[in-house]
Design an enzyme around this catalytic site. Sequence first.
Site, PDB file in Angstrom:
ATOM      1  N   TYR A 149      12.408   5.568  -2.966  1.00  0.00           N
ATOM      2  CA  TYR A 149      12.028   6.017  -4.312  1.00  0.00           C
ATOM      3  C   TYR A 149      12.443   7.469  -4.527  1.00  0.00           C
ATOM      4  O   TYR A 149      13.157   7.787  -5.482  1.00  0.00           O
ATOM      5  CB  TYR A 149      10.518   5.845  -4.467  1.00  0.00           C
ATOM      6  CG  TYR A 149       9.965   6.209  -5.821  1.00  0.00           C
ATOM      7  CD1 TYR A 149      10.151   5.362  -6.914  1.00  0.00           C
ATOM      8  CD2 TYR A 149       9.235   7.380  -6.014  1.00  0.00           C
ATOM      9  CE1 TYR A 149       9.617   5.681  -8.160  1.00  0.00           C
ATOM     10  CE2 TYR A 149       8.704   7.703  -7.248  1.00  0.00           C
ATOM     11  CZ  TYR A 149       8.891   6.855  -8.323  1.00  0.00           C
ATOM     12  OH  TYR A 149       8.357   7.177  -9.547  1.00  0.00           O
ATOM     13  N   ASN A 194      -6.909   1.946  -8.544  1.00  0.00           N
ATOM     14  CA  ASN A 194      -7.714   1.491  -7.403  1.00  0.00           C
ATOM     15  C   ASN A 194      -9.164   1.962  -7.514  1.00  0.00           C
ATOM     16  O   ASN A 194     -10.093   1.157  -7.425  1.00  0.00           O
ATOM     17  CB  ASN A 194      -7.145   2.052  -6.086  1.00  0.00           C
ATOM     18  CG  ASN A 194      -6.087   1.143  -5.489  1.00  0.00           C
ATOM     19  OD1 ASN A 194      -5.638   0.192  -6.128  1.00  0.00           O
ATOM     20  ND2 ASN A 194      -5.675   1.436  -4.267  1.00  0.00           N
TER      21      ASN A 194
END
Length: 320
Positions: A149, A194
Amino acid sequence: MDYSFHKRILVTGGAGFLGSHLCDRLLKEGHEVICVDNFFTGTKENILPLMESNRFEWIRHDITEPLMLEVDEIYNLACPASPPHYQHDPIHTMKTSFLGAYNMLGLAKRTGAKVFQASTSECYGDPQVHPQPESYWGNVNPIGIRSCYDEGKRCAETLFFDYHRQHGLEIKVARIFNTYGPNMHPKDGRVVSNFVIQALKGEDITVYGDGRQTRSFCYVDDLIEGFVRLMNSDKQITGPVNLGNPGEFTMIELAELIIEMTGSSSKLVNKPLPQDDPKQRRPDIATAKRDLGWEPSVPLKEGLVKTIAYFDGLVKKGLA
Ligand code: NAD
Ligand code: UDP
């Protein structure tokens, strides 16, 4: 800024978190919007409300393959953004960053379109300069699990600047810092989604490492305003421009705030810190202030109210 001229605008990754908000904003400005997405992390639910407009089109397409369209502007957002998603198929992440940028730059060259790149604060890696100005070249591991990434996005920036220098393309490169809000994928594993879902369900809050690492969280509406201002900025403004909220929080502070705001009984539990997890991150936004007259206006608590309401809806429907 002149928004009166309506354009045909391509948004790659338009069914994702940021892409869906951007498509919505551009439609509200009266533009024609073409969303291109392979639906790896994006969803049709994110763009369902946009389908009511006859100025909105979507195409299932992977930007690692060439694309023939006639457009005035391109926002290149396609790329999985959360660590678990971009590490799922790291080779494809690298291909999306490089070949995707190459294909979009090729399209921009053929059509004369202005082209925007969704780059990232990950270009700074685990930064040794704090806060991070655009002039900092970063501290990036080229061979670690985040490299597909980080290095993919750095390589895409290089390609953007080479097309600008070699072919005179009008480019706009934004380095985006952690952004949150409605339409985030409930299972993308990023910290805000999350923690909010864990708190709403009364589950343990998974704090990686000792939780003293920091991030700066920008609410999505602020970020999208920055995107549009950058795209509409003077021709000589190419970026890279940091876009993010300079408010900096430890993961423990974030967890405690979310527990307080949701009235949750969840407890913090420590999990191993992922490899190469940056210890600190905060944008220096002097360039965005100077060149775009932009700075974020939504404080973390206010943005979290809307984000918690969004995830609460998903939890109640059994979708998170
Ligand atoms: P996201 O995962 O929600 O959205 C990415 C979208 O791109 C998804 O709809 C996905 O299906 C699509 N996609 C992925 N690979 C593709 C491919 N090869 N071809 C076509 N479509 C593809 O992530 P996001 O948070 O909306 O991020 C959007 C962009 O912004 C990404 O480029 C990301 O790197 C960048 N960015 C985001 C953040 C953030 O905090 N959200 C921070 C820095 C950079
Ligand atoms: N993190 C955490 N618990 C989680 C998910 C993430 O403590 O359940 C931490 C993660 O280790 C990192 C920070 O939160 O230090 C931000 O992680 P995220 O994946 O959202 O973004 P990034 O690391 O790419 O900034």
